[in-house]
Motif scaffolding. Structure first.
Motif, PDB file in Angstrom:
ATOM      1  N   ALA A  73       0.828  -1.204   0.000  1.00  0.00           N
ATOM      2  CA  ALA A  73       0.000   0.000   0.000  1.00  0.00           C
ATOM      3  C   ALA A  73       0.866   1.260   0.000  1.00  0.00           C
ATOM      4  N   GLN A  74       1.914   1.268   0.822  1.00  0.00           N
ATOM      5  CA  GLN A  74       2.817   2.417   0.864  1.00  0.00           C
ATOM      6  C   GLN A  74       3.508   2.625  -0.480  1.00  0.00           C
ATOM      7  N   CYS A  75       3.969   1.523  -1.057  1.00  0.00           N
ATOM      8  CA  CYS A  75       4.659   1.588  -2.340  1.00  0.00           C
ATOM      9  C   CYS A  75       3.742   2.102  -3.444  1.00  0.00           C
ATOM     10  N   MET A  76       2.511   1.609  -3.478  1.00  0.00           N
ATOM     11  CA  MET A  76       1.570   2.024  -4.525  1.00  0.00           C
ATOM     12  C   MET A  76       1.210   3.502  -4.375  1.00  0.00           C
ATOM     13  N   GLN A  77       1.081   3.967  -3.139  1.00  0.00           N
ATOM     14  CA  GLN A  77       0.800   5.378  -2.920  1.00  0.00           C
ATOM     15  C   GLN A  77       1.943   6.245  -3.429  1.00  0.00           C
ATOM     16  N   GLU A  78       3.176   5.765  -3.241  1.00  0.00           N
ATOM     17  CA  GLU A  78       4.338   6.486  -3.754  1.00  0.00           C
ATOM     18  C   GLU A  78       4.341   6.517  -5.280  1.00  0.00           C
ATOM     19  N   ALA A 149      -1.173   0.733 -16.032  1.00  0.00           N
ATOM     20  CA  ALA A 149      -0.101   1.311 -15.228  1.00  0.00           C
ATOM     21  C   ALA A 149      -0.207   0.846 -13.778  1.00  0.00           C
ATOM     22  N   PHE A 150      -1.454   0.731 -13.285  1.00  0.00           N
ATOM     23  CA  PHE A 150      -1.676   0.267 -11.912  1.00  0.00           C
ATOM     24  C   PHE A 150      -1.094  -1.133 -11.730  1.00  0.00           C
ATOM     25  N   TYR A 151      -1.440  -2.034 -12.638  1.00  0.00           N
ATOM     26  CA  TYR A 151      -0.981  -3.421 -12.494  1.00  0.00           C
ATOM     27  C   TYR A 151       0.521  -3.558 -12.744  1.00  0.00           C
ATOM     28  N   GLU A 152       1.068  -2.716 -13.581  1.00  0.00           N
ATOM     29  CA  GLU A 152       2.520  -2.772 -13.791  1.00  0.00           C
ATOM     30  C   GLU A 152       3.249  -2.284 -12.541  1.00  0.00           C
ATOM     31  N   TYR A 155       2.677  -5.330  -9.990  1.00  0.00           N
ATOM     32  CA  TYR A 155       3.342  -6.618 -10.241  1.00  0.00           C
ATOM     33  C   TYR A 155       4.595  -6.529 -11.098  1.00  0.00           C
ATOM     34  N   GLY A 156       4.862  -5.359 -11.661  1.00  0.00           N
ATOM     35  CA  GLY A 156       5.984  -5.235 -12.578  1.00  0.00           C
ATOM     36  C   GLY A 156       5.548  -5.542 -14.003  1.00  0.00           C
ATOM     37  N   TRP A 174      12.728 -10.250  -8.007  1.00  0.00           N
ATOM     38  CA  TRP A 174      11.911  -9.361  -7.193  1.00  0.00           C
ATOM     39  C   TRP A 174      12.094  -7.896  -7.579  1.00  0.00           C
ATOM     40  N   GLN A 175      13.247  -7.540  -8.132  1.00  0.00           N
ATOM     41  CA  GLN A 175      13.528  -6.154  -8.487  1.00  0.00           C
ATOM     42  C   GLN A 175      12.696  -5.681  -9.678  1.00  0.00           C
ATOM     43  N   THR A 176      12.150  -6.613 -10.445  1.00  0.00           N
ATOM     44  CA  THR A 176      11.293  -6.242 -11.582  1.00  0.00           C
ATOM     45  C   THR A 176       9.864  -6.719 -11.351  1.00  0.00           C
ATOM     46  N   ALA A 177       9.519  -7.028 -10.096  1.00  0.00           N
ATOM     47  CA  ALA A 177       8.192  -7.555  -9.781  1.00  0.00           C
ATOM     48  C   ALA A 177       7.311  -6.526  -9.084  1.00  0.00           C
ATOM     49  N   GLY A 178       7.570  -5.253  -9.332  1.00  0.00           N
ATOM     50  CA  GLY A 178       6.722  -4.194  -8.812  1.00  0.00           C
ATOM     51  C   GLY A 178       6.692  -4.096  -7.302  1.00  0.00           C
ATOM     52  N   CYS A 179       5.616  -3.480  -6.801  1.00  0.00           N
ATOM     53  CA  CYS A 179       5.489  -3.285  -5.353  1.00  0.00           C
ATOM     54  C   CYS A 179       5.334  -4.609  -4.618  1.00  0.00           C
ATOM     55  N   GLN A 180       4.671  -5.578  -5.257  1.00  0.00           N
ATOM     56  CA  GLN A 180       4.532  -6.887  -4.622  1.00  0.00           C
ATOM     57  C   GLN A 180       5.890  -7.538  -4.416  1.00  0.00           C
ATOM     58  N   GLY A 181       6.727  -7.486  -5.433  1.00  0.00           N
ATOM     59  CA  GLY A 181       8.047  -8.089  -5.330  1.00  0.00           C
ATOM     60  C   GLY A 181       8.908  -7.407  -4.286  1.00  0.00           C
ATOM     61  N   ALA A 182       8.862  -6.072  -4.259  1.00  0.00           N
ATOM     62  CA  ALA A 182       9.661  -5.323  -3.283  1.00  0.00           C
ATOM     63  C   ALA A 182       9.199  -5.612  -1.861  1.00  0.00           C
ATOM     64  N   ALA A 183       7.879  -5.675  -1.664  1.00  0.00           N
ATOM     65  CA  ALA A 183       7.342  -5.946  -0.336  1.00  0.00           C
ATOM     66  C   ALA A 183       7.687  -7.361   0.112  1.00  0.00           C
ATOM     67  N   GLN A 184       7.556  -8.309  -0.783  1.00  0.00           N
ATOM     68  CA  GLN A 184       7.888  -9.693  -0.437  1.00  0.00           C
ATOM     69  C   GLN A 184       9.362  -9.822  -0.063  1.00  0.00           C
ATOM     70  N   HIS A 185      10.221  -9.125  -0.817  1.00  0.00           N
ATOM     71  CA  HIS A 185      11.655  -9.193  -0.535  1.00  0.00           C
ATOM     72  C   HIS A 185      11.970  -8.591   0.828  1.00  0.00           C
TER      73      HIS A 185
END
Length: 331
Positions: A73-78, A149-152, A155-156, A174-185
């Motif tokens: 959520a924080q990442c998507m808001q950014e 753009a939202f889904y990219e 999820y990247g 994970w570095q190219t997996a969007g906010c989900q990848g960054a959060a999971q990492h």
């Protein structure tokens, strides 16, 4: 068996299957059974959490999902989007209690190898609460380009055709997996099974298990089993795995005969007469297989061969395995 480094989920599933295949379910209360436990188990459990109880796994999963969704959520808001943390799917199942008993004669008489029919397909479907995407209304309010753009951002970018393998898999980063990848990492740390540092070790595991049929003692065991099957009128199989795999191949052939529609969906139903005939042949083959496994003491001998081969692998790669275990436990 093959440990594939195409995605975190697939790698975890395959490695755990390898560990369980080499384990006889021993415990500290059963020293004889404990001796048969996979020498690789402690290393794989460290990587994939196999040493946690179902309750501990449930708690860990729930806590990690909540933390991960807050970070998303924080990442998507950014990124300029609204995002409501989704915790509805915070559920975990380590097993439904369904018995899988390929060494039990009554079970084999009913299911064979569990290919055409299985106890899992007979389990009643539990009603589930209808899933409601907490971000559904927001996404629908966006234009088509904004949705993309939202889904990219979430999820990247989608992998290119060059990045997708023939089986539909691709190398996860994970570095190219969007906010989900960054959060999971951030929550789960580095997945050592996907780390370049340990790629040579996992490649060595792949090669190790691919050579299973040539392990000391296994060639002789398979030959004894094959001779027994031939005498029972089921010749043509060099290994026990080939027998059960032949049923799955024939089952796949039945489903491949179903006609796909223009949009790629499959229409119609599989040939039930062919499925019934295959199910009957499966049980007959599986019972003969069970007889020959019992006659050759296949299970215990194969377990011992597996244990000795894995122990040799551990001895040969102890430093790399210890480093992998330490990295996993640090995360």
């Amino acid at each position: 068996m093959r440990i594939r480094r195409t995605s975190a989920a697939l790698s975890a599933f395959t490695v755990l299957a390898v560990v369980l295949a080499g384990c006889s379910g021993g415990s500290e209360d059963d020293p004889a059974a404990a001796e048969q436990e996979s020498p690789l188990a402690e290393y794989m459990n460290a990587v994939y959490g196999g040493d946690l109880s179902p309750e501990e796994q449930e708690q860990q999963f729930t806590e990690q999902q909540a933390e991960r969704e807050e970070l998303v959520a924080q990442c998507m808001q950014e990124q300029g989007f609204e995002y409501t943390p989704d915790t509805q799917s915070s559920s975990f199942s380590s097993g439904d209690g369904t018995e899988w008993e390929p060494d039990d004669r009554e079970w084999v008489s009913q299911y064979g190898y569990g290919a055409v029919n299985s106890p899992f397909s007979e389990e009643p479907v539990q009603p589930e609460e209808e899933y409601v995407d907490p971000n559904g209304d927001y996404v629908m309010s966006l234009s088509e380009s904004e949705q993309a753009a939202f889904y990219e951002a979430l999820y990247g970018p989608q992998p290119t055709e060059e990045e997708i393998g023939e089986d539909g898999s691709y190398e996860y980063d994970w570095q190219t997996a969007g906010c989900q990848g960054a959060a999971q990492h951030e929550v789960e740390g580095e997945d050592v099974s996907q780390s370049d540092e340990f790629k040579p070790l996992f490649d060595a595991m792949n090669e190790f298990y691919e050579g299973m049929s040539s392990w000391p003692g296994m060639t002789e065991l398979e030959a004894e089993w094959a001779a027994c099957m031939d005498a029972a009128g089921h010749g043509g199989f060099a290994t026990q795995y080939e027998a059960q795999d032949s049923i799955y191949e024939d089952l796949n052939a039945i489903y491949e005969e179903m006609v796909p529609t223009e949009d790629g969906e499959v229409s119609g139903e599989p040939d039930e007469a062919a499925r019934d005939a295959l199910a009957e042949r499966e049980v007959e083959l599986a019972l003969a297989d069970l007889d020959c496994r019992e006659e050759t003491d296949y299970r215990d001998r194969a377990a011992e061969v597996n244990r000795e081969a894995e122990q040799q692998f551990v001895d040969d790669h102890e430093s790399e395995l210890e480093a992998m275990k330490a990295a996993a436990e640090q995360d």
